[in-house]
Write an enzyme that holds these catalytic residues in place. Structure first.
Site, mmCIF file in Angstrom:
data_model
loop_
_atom_site.group_PDB
_atom_site.id
_atom_site.type_symbol
_atom_site.label_atom_id
_atom_site.label_comp_id
_atom_site.label_asym_id
_atom_site.label_seq_id
_atom_site.Cartn_x
_atom_site.Cartn_y
_atom_site.Cartn_z
ATOM 1 N N ASN A 100 35.030 1.606 -24.045
ATOM 2 C CA ASN A 100 34.429 2.548 -25.312
ATOM 3 C C ASN A 100 35.217 3.930 -25.209
ATOM 4 O OD1 ASN A 100 33.094 4.016 -26.808
ATOM 5 N ND2 ASN A 100 31.168 4.252 -25.652
ATOM 6 N N TRP A 101 36.161 3.812 -26.144
ATOM 7 C CA TRP A 101 37.060 4.928 -25.986
ATOM 8 C C TRP A 101 36.603 6.427 -26.399
ATOM 9 C CZ3 TRP A 101 42.459 2.943 -28.445
ATOM 10 C CH2 TRP A 101 42.911 1.941 -27.223
ATOM 11 N N LYS A 102 35.236 6.155 -27.358
ATOM 12 C CA LYS A 102 34.653 7.420 -27.716
ATOM 13 C C LYS A 102 35.462 7.937 -28.772
ATOM 14 C CE LYS A 102 31.895 7.566 -23.548
ATOM 15 N NZ LYS A 102 30.820 8.293 -22.724
ATOM 16 N N HIS B 105 24.224 3.057 -28.608
ATOM 17 C CA HIS B 105 24.903 3.853 -27.310
ATOM 18 C C HIS B 105 24.005 5.146 -27.520
ATOM 19 C CE1 HIS B 105 27.510 6.226 -25.009
ATOM 20 N NE2 HIS B 105 28.036 5.246 -24.523
ATOM 21 N N GLU C 129 24.813 8.234 -26.831
ATOM 22 C CA GLU C 129 25.255 9.436 -27.477
ATOM 23 C C GLU C 129 24.835 9.125 -29.067
ATOM 24 O OE1 GLU C 129 29.256 9.044 -25.975
ATOM 25 O OE2 GLU C 129 28.737 9.478 -24.351
ATOM 26 N N GLU D 283 23.099 1.101 -19.691
ATOM 27 C CA GLU D 283 23.762 2.217 -19.126
ATOM 28 C C GLU D 283 22.555 3.397 -18.777
ATOM 29 O OE1 GLU D 283 27.916 2.213 -20.864
ATOM 30 O OE2 GLU D 283 26.517 2.914 -22.519
ATOM 31 N N GLY E 226 29.413 9.174 -17.925
ATOM 32 C CA GLY E 226 30.613 10.408 -17.947
ATOM 33 C C GLY E 226 30.054 11.506 -16.995
ATOM 34 N N SER F 230 29.858 5.286 -15.350
ATOM 35 C CA SER F 230 30.741 5.916 -14.419
ATOM 36 C C SER F 230 31.189 4.608 -13.517
ATOM 37 C CB SER F 230 30.144 6.937 -13.350
ATOM 38 O OG SER F 230 29.857 7.849 -14.270
ATOM 39 N N GLY G 100 33.605 3.869 -20.006
ATOM 40 C CA GLY G 100 33.928 4.794 -20.867
ATOM 41 C C GLY G 100 35.421 5.530 -20.277
ATOM 42 N N GLY G 101 35.132 6.606 -19.461
ATOM 43 C CA GLY G 101 36.198 7.405 -19.015
ATOM 44 C C GLY G 101 37.400 6.533 -18.530
HETATM 45 C C1 PEP Z 1 29.928 4.927 -21.753
HETATM 46 O O1 PEP Z 1 30.325 5.757 -22.742
HETATM 47 O O2 PEP Z 1 29.392 3.781 -22.283
HETATM 48 C C2 PEP Z 1 30.100 5.065 -20.262
HETATM 49 C C3 PEP Z 1 29.496 4.136 -19.662
HETATM 50 O O3 PEP Z 1 31.171 5.871 -20.107
HETATM 51 P P1 PEP Z 1 31.540 6.368 -18.376
HETATM 52 O O4 PEP Z 1 32.411 5.258 -17.948
HETATM 53 O O5 PEP Z 1 32.608 7.520 -18.835
HETATM 54 O O6 PEP Z 1 30.423 6.699 -17.685
#
Ligand code: PEP
Length: 257
Positions: free
Chosen positions: A9-11, A97, A99, A169, A175, A214, A235-236
């Protein structure tokens, strides 16, 4: 036998240059890797370029998106429809998600409508669920996850989960670098599967449940060693070709055993 899926997920990250570099690099890193489906969800504006880049590279990377509207056309300023996503080759669509639930006030019921509309359009929902830190500390994790899944089951029936993906999640792990332990994640995944099994055992047995929060190359293998963790939503670490590929490779290795 469930096939693992690792999705990035590049956000709200990227540029034209980054899309080409990241996808080209990722495709090269994944050469010869089998046994895992790898998907990416760039920002909507870059899906066109991502599709062209993946096609030019003859890549098996699956294209996805981070959100959808619940209409295919009309007066819905700023939105993107399943029909549009489909036209550009995006098949795996993240919904719910945390967010979006937090910043856009998306309710369980609204997310369930998105789920329904994606299915109606032949797309794969990647349904994100998970608890806040306060809910976790109050021991409400299982009930929050059950409630979020029940919104879909109540609208469509448990059979609608067939072919979809659930991403568990924990919000406090997204994040933050504060990942759930593999044992804790496994316990919640097992409870999610058991909850679905109360409605339909076959659907529960076959549904892919990803862990997200993470996930890094350093901790990925421990998650994938768990029987109910079928991949990851990342994500990251998905913004770096080597890191993301290492996570995908860890899934392929763990699930081949
Ligand atoms: C996400 O945005 O779905 C996520 C899991 O981010 P991260 O891996 O950065 O925690």
């Amino acid at each position: 036998m469930r096939h693992p899926v690792v999705m990035g997920n590049w956000k709200l990250n990227g540029s034209k240059e980054m899309v080409v570099d990241l996808l080209t690099g990722l495709n090269a890193e994944l050469e010869g890797v089998t046994g895992v489906d790898v998907a990416v969800a760039p920002p909507a504006l870059f899906i066109d370029l991502a599709e062209r880049t993946l096609t030019d590279a003859g890549s098996a990377i699956i294209l996805g998106a981070q959100n959808t509207d619940i209409n295919n056309q009309g007066a819905f300023t700023g939105d993107t429809s399943p029909a549009m996503l489909k036209e550009f080759g995006a098949t795996h669509i993240i919904i719910g998600h945390s967010e979006r639930r937090e910043y856009h006030k998306e309710s369980d019921e609204f997310v369930a409508k998105k789920f329904a509309f994606l299915k109606e359009n032949g797309l794969t929902p990647v349904l994100c669920i998970g608890e806040t830190e306060a809910q976790n500390e109050a021991g409400e994790t299982e009930s929050v996850c059950a409630r979020q899944i029940d919104a879909v089951i109540n609208l469509l029936g448990a059979e609608a989960l067939n072919g979809a993906i659930i991403a568990y999640e924990p919000i406090w792990a997204i994040g933050t670098g504060k990942a759930a332990t593999a044992d804790d994640a496994q316990r919640i995944h097992a409870s999610i599967r058991a909850h679905i099994a109360e409605k339909n055992a076959d659907v529960a047995k076959n549904i892919v449940i990803q862990y997200g929060g993470s996930v890094k190359p350093e901790n990925a293998a421990a998650y994938f060693a768990q029987p109910d963790i079928d991949g990851a939503l990342v994500g990251g670490a998905a913004l770096d070709a080597k890191s993301f590929a290492a996570i995908a490779k860890a899934a392929a290795v763990a699930k081949a055993q």
